[in-house]
Design a protein around this motif. Structure first.
Motif, mmCIF file in Angstrom:
data_model
loop_
_atom_site.group_PDB
_atom_site.id
_atom_site.type_symbol
_atom_site.label_atom_id
_atom_site.label_comp_id
_atom_site.label_asym_id
_atom_site.label_seq_id
_atom_site.Cartn_x
_atom_site.Cartn_y
_atom_site.Cartn_z
ATOM 1 N N GLY A 23 0.853 -1.345 -0.006
ATOM 2 C CA GLY A 23 -0.066 0.092 -0.085
ATOM 3 C C GLY A 23 0.655 1.277 0.025
ATOM 4 N N MET A 24 2.034 1.135 -0.123
ATOM 5 C CA MET A 24 2.932 2.272 0.277
ATOM 6 C C MET A 24 3.198 3.101 -1.124
ATOM 7 S SD MET A 24 6.166 1.267 2.776
ATOM 8 C CE MET A 24 6.959 2.884 2.596
ATOM 9 N N ALA A 25 3.448 4.240 -1.254
ATOM 10 C CA ALA A 25 3.693 4.849 -2.661
ATOM 11 C C ALA A 25 5.081 4.839 -2.839
ATOM 12 C CB ALA A 25 3.162 6.191 -2.543
ATOM 13 N N ARG A 647 -6.666 -5.570 -2.190
ATOM 14 C CA ARG A 647 -5.790 -5.007 -1.386
ATOM 15 C C ARG A 647 -4.837 -4.409 -2.723
ATOM 16 N NH1 ARG A 647 -2.023 -7.785 1.058
ATOM 17 N NH2 ARG A 647 -1.088 -6.260 2.471
ATOM 18 N N ILE A 648 -4.414 -3.163 -2.399
ATOM 19 C CA ILE A 648 -3.441 -2.413 -3.619
ATOM 20 C C ILE A 648 -1.849 -2.335 -2.928
ATOM 21 C CG2 ILE A 648 -2.888 -0.241 -4.414
ATOM 22 C CD1 ILE A 648 -5.490 -1.295 -5.366
ATOM 23 N N ILE A 649 -0.999 -3.119 -3.557
ATOM 24 C CA ILE A 649 0.173 -3.554 -3.239
ATOM 25 C C ILE A 649 1.033 -2.251 -3.320
ATOM 26 C CG2 ILE A 649 2.322 -4.758 -3.523
ATOM 27 C CD1 ILE A 649 -0.403 -6.419 -2.375
ATOM 28 N N SER A 650 0.977 -1.547 -4.416
ATOM 29 C CA SER A 650 1.831 -0.388 -4.698
ATOM 30 C C SER A 650 1.077 0.668 -5.108
ATOM 31 C CB SER A 650 2.946 -0.634 -5.673
ATOM 32 O OG SER A 650 3.576 0.449 -6.286
ATOM 33 N N ALA A 651 1.027 1.548 -4.129
ATOM 34 C CA ALA A 651 -0.219 2.811 -4.437
ATOM 35 C C ALA A 651 0.102 3.795 -5.520
ATOM 36 C CB ALA A 651 -0.428 3.497 -3.176
ATOM 37 N N LYS A 652 1.650 3.879 -5.778
ATOM 38 C CA LYS A 652 1.999 4.912 -6.798
ATOM 39 C C LYS A 652 1.667 4.298 -8.159
ATOM 40 C CE LYS A 652 5.655 8.434 -7.624
ATOM 41 N NZ LYS A 652 6.804 8.913 -6.798
ATOM 42 N N THR A 653 2.305 3.071 -8.219
ATOM 43 C CA THR A 653 2.310 2.276 -9.654
ATOM 44 C C THR A 653 0.542 2.040 -10.014
ATOM 45 O OG1 THR A 653 2.799 0.292 -8.847
ATOM 46 C CG2 THR A 653 4.386 1.539 -9.842
ATOM 47 N N ALA A 654 -0.049 1.618 -8.940
ATOM 48 C CA ALA A 654 -1.459 1.491 -9.226
ATOM 49 C C ALA A 654 -2.309 2.680 -9.849
ATOM 50 C CB ALA A 654 -2.181 0.765 -7.919
ATOM 51 N N ALA A 655 -2.019 3.929 -8.941
ATOM 52 C CA ALA A 655 -2.834 4.876 -9.500
ATOM 53 C C ALA A 655 -2.164 5.307 -10.739
ATOM 54 C CB ALA A 655 -2.468 5.931 -8.457
ATOM 55 N N SER A 656 -1.027 5.354 -11.053
ATOM 56 C CA SER A 656 -0.526 5.464 -12.547
ATOM 57 C C SER A 656 -1.220 4.687 -13.481
ATOM 58 C CB SER A 656 0.944 5.271 -12.441
ATOM 59 O OG SER A 656 1.377 5.435 -13.621
#
Length: 770
Positions: A23-25, A647-656
């Motif tokens: 969940g971290m960015a 569950r979102i593992i990587s917030a930054k790449t998921a948002a991208s």
């Protein structure tokens, strides 16, 4: 796989990244390599004996080659060969040898196989030369003569030739029906009956398709290929040319975008291999931007949707039929109508799907294949129904909300769509929306607000993963996965680092090599749930092995400790109840006298449990448009996309991923279409000057929300689902619905161009087929 493969140049996080949690960015660990040019792509590998190949493209849509004059081309200085169907190396002739792992049923296209022409733009020759410039010039001198046959490339004029696909590809689920949708529709008090159309779209990733075949003295071929699966490309080459898998290695450490275009090997790959076999030297073939339009594309699609409802908005009937194009060679199929049987509660649903064979290249999966078109049509139809009912479009969807997939009669493994609606509407300000069209204006622009639902499969496949802990404390995890720009390097490193309690800079994830442990083709938003779960599983096995070694140390502070009693963190193992009782991982390996510890994990879905559930990701898309009616210009000024994807593992790449998909959805809605001159059966705007894609000026505010969701049915290890596809689904429908709210003009075809706003929508068949 115990050591790093130097040629892969697998990136690791920079020092100081530290310990991570889901969940971290986290910034992309491959980002620096890409922006500095350190990352090498398929067309950037070199060999001392490298020759260059340039493809000669055919100019007719159907017929046969009667002759090819290569004399002028061969006279050009530096030209080594002009390869055609008459002088190519031997290749296997039977269809099965040329079926890649994602091939639909039928007879796969094989470049330079015979004199037969199947589509305009088909490769008819390959010029091989010492320099690219010589090859390119010589290619213009090849003269090809044809015996031309009549062709058909117009879907809307050949709908009466539609048929149910006679052959299905693996993974395709034919649509089924429940109840009596026709009877229920005819009996409904409120009805909508409309047709919808989606034009052809072409993949246009930044990196063009290329293959560099480096031939060793012993004949081994190391191929750097633009592909979404190194192992699929190896399978294709080895089977097609009768080579053993030991004679071919395929690598794709960096891929400059693919979006489905790399699921199947494209024709530059076999052509480059042919060149290497014929010349017995290394060969590179790169397609031009124009040739990027000469293979698969998102297919042209026609829909008819009929919805019936009670006056209070309760759906009584859903009837969705679709017809799309395929090629003469293969029955390409997409899941287009099935989504209409999963979105809303209804007991009478009729679904139908057919294809029409045209003289084109076989269509190809493109981001959210089937759903990008099928959900667009369904969600515009739902907006039409809302206005027939004089009901808020969001209220209509909530009225027919379901936690059970109607067509399958199965509960969803998880479904936080209601929360997507709530959070998305609140962030957007939907409660301020007036119902009537043309009720909001700002200066000379009409303002409209629209919304739509999105849905996509929550997929999980099979993979193998290796995890190696080295004596210096470095962890190397490997699988033949692919990163097409989605963040695979980063996400897999995060999963491994969190599982082993290591800082990111001590973790390296290897991918992009056919010799690595087996991984599925990167597609369908399945890599995190599949390969990621495999990474987690391999690390769990590795933890057990290392802990066992630690408990056997003399006077071990962890004697008799079990895995549930300890925690891995900061490069050590320690008791949860007393962190001072700890052992460094490097100390464990040193004490055991080993350089490394390796564990392998075979990731398989929990099929018996999953089959009881419908598994999907969901979204709610809210959109604001501003329309200048005098010019027919539409600006999408705000989008809120609320996503439920586990569950979102990587917030930054998921948002991208979601932001990029929304951009593409806007482009699909307003800009993208490849036009055909049916007289010649040829795509005419096969370049970036005329194939219009959304530019920076077309994109404004995009707000991404991830609602909380944890799905242990889809992903027992991670609770995650995929996010790559869902971001585009529903965007075009939300734009269309917003345009109607702004103007009162209903556009049912994509793209929704200024001409359509000014002059009317594209004309569709008056009497569609039954």
């Amino acid at each position: 796989m115990t050591d790093l493969i130097p040629e892969l140049r697998a990136p690791s996080a920079p020092a100081g990244t530290g310990r991570v949690k889901s969940g971290m960015a986290v910034s992309r660990i491959d980002g620096r390599a890409k922006v500095t040019g350190e990352a090498q792509y398929a067309a950037e590998y070199f060999a001392p004996d490298l020759a260059y190949g340039v493809v000669v493209s055919g100019t007719v849509a159907k017929g046969r080659i009667t002759s090819i004059d290569t004399a002028e081309a061969l006279a050009v200085a530096g030209v080594l060969s002009v390869m055609t169907h008459e002088n190519r190396p031997k290749m296997r002739s039977f269809d099965l040898a040329w079926k890649d792992m994602t091939a639909p049923a039928g007879s796969p296209f094989r470049p330079l196989f015979s004199d037969e022409i199947f589509y305009s733009g088909q490769p008819v020759a390959l010029v091989l030369a010492e320099t690219f410039e010589s090859a390119r010039y010589a290619a213009t001198l090849v003269r090809v003569h044809y015996d031309v046959d009549a062709h058909e490339t117009n879907l809307l004029e050949s709908l009466d030739q539609a048929y149910e696909p006679r052959k299905m590809k693996a993974g395709f689920v034919p649509p089924s029906s429940i109840g009596d949708g026709k009877k229920a529709f005819e009996a409904a008090e409120v009805r909508v009956d409309s047709q919808y159309y989606n034009g052809v779209e072409h993949h246009n990733p930044m990196e063009m398709f290329a293959s560099t075949v480096i031939r060793a003295e012993n004949g081994h071929l190391t191929i750097y290929d633009k592909t979404q699966s190194s192992q699929n490309s190896r399978w294709y080459v080895s089977h097609g040319f009768g080579l053993s898998s030991d004679e071919v290695t395929v690598r794709n450490p960096y891929v400059g975008g693919a979006f489905g275009s790399g699921l199947r090997p494209q024709y530059q790959l076999p052509l480059a291999v042919m060149g290497a076999l014929q010349l017995e030297r290394s060969v590179r073939v790169v397609l031009t931007r124009q040739q990027m339009f000469s293979f698969g594309h998102r297919p042209e699609t026609w829909h008819r949707i009929r919805l019936g409802a009670a006056p209070d908005g309760t759906l009584k009937a859903i009837w969705h039929e679709a017809i799309q194009e395929t090629s003469r060679l293969e029955d390409y199929v997409e899941v287009i109508v099935n989504w209409s049987g999963q979105l809303y509660a209804c007991s009478d649903i009729k679904l139908g799907y057919q294809v029409v064979a045209n003289d084109r290249f076989t269509p190809l999966d493109m981001r959210a294949p089937g759903a990008a078109h099928g959900v667009h049509a369904m969600e515009v139809a739902m907006d039409e129904l809302a206005y027939e009912l004089k009901m808020d479009p969001l209220a209509l969807r909530l009225k027919n909300y379901t936690d059970v997939s109607p067509i399958e009669d199965k509960p969803f493994s998880s479904k936080e769509l209601r929360e997507c609606y709530r959070q998305g509407a609140e962030r957007f300000g939907w409660e301020k929306r007036p119902l009537e069209p043309r009720s909001m204006q700002d200066g000379d622009e009409l303002v409209g607000w629209g919304m739509a639902t999105g849905i996509w499969d929550a997929m999980v496949m099979v993979a193998r993963v290796s995890a190696v802990l080295h004596s210096n404390g470095r962890l190397v995890v490997s699988s033949a996965a692919t990163d097409i720009g989605t963040g695979t390097y980063t996400v897999m490193s995060m999963i491994a680092a969190e599982a082993m309690g290591l800082p990111m800079e001590l973790v390296t994830f290897q991918l992009g090599d056919s010799t690595l442990p087996m991984a599925p083709i990167e597609g369908g938003s399945s890599h995190v749930t599949t390969v990621g779960s495999g990474v987690f599983g391999a690390c769990e096995k590795l933890k057990k092995s290392v802990l066992k070694m630690a408990t056997k140390m003399t006077d071990s502070p962890l004697a008799k400790a079990r895995l549930r009693d300890v925690e891995f963190g900061d490069g050590a193992i320690f008791l949860k109840t007393d962190p001072s009782r700890r052992v460094e991982l490097t100390q464990v390996l040193a004490n055991a006298g080993v350089d490394q510890v390796e564990e392998k994990y075979f990731m398989t879905p929990q099929m018996l449990k999953q089959r009881k559930y419908a598994r999907a990701v969901h979204s709610a898309v809210f959109c604001e448009v501003r329309v200048n009616e005098k010019l027919g210009m539409v600006r999408v000024t705000r989008v809120v996309s609320a996503i439920a994807a586990g569950r979102i593992i990587s917030a930054k790449t998921a948002a991208s991923q979601i932001s990029g998909a929304v951009v593409w959805g806007i482009s699909q809605a307003l800009h993208e279409e490849t036009h055909t001159d049916h007289k010649y059966g040829r795509f005419m705007n096969h370049n970036f000057a005329e194939y219009h894609v959304a530019a920076n000026a077309d994109i404004h505010d995009i707000d991404v929300i991830f609602v909380e969701e944890d799905d242990r049915i889809v992903s027992k290890q991670l609770g995650a689902k995929g996010v790559g596809e869902i971001g585009i689904v529903g965007v075009a429908a939300a734009v269309s619905n917003a345009i109607f709210h702004a103007t009162g003009t209903r556009l049912r075809t994509t793209p929704m161009t200024p001409a359509k706003l000014l002059l009317g929508d594209r004309e569709l068949p008056v009497q569609p087929p039954v």
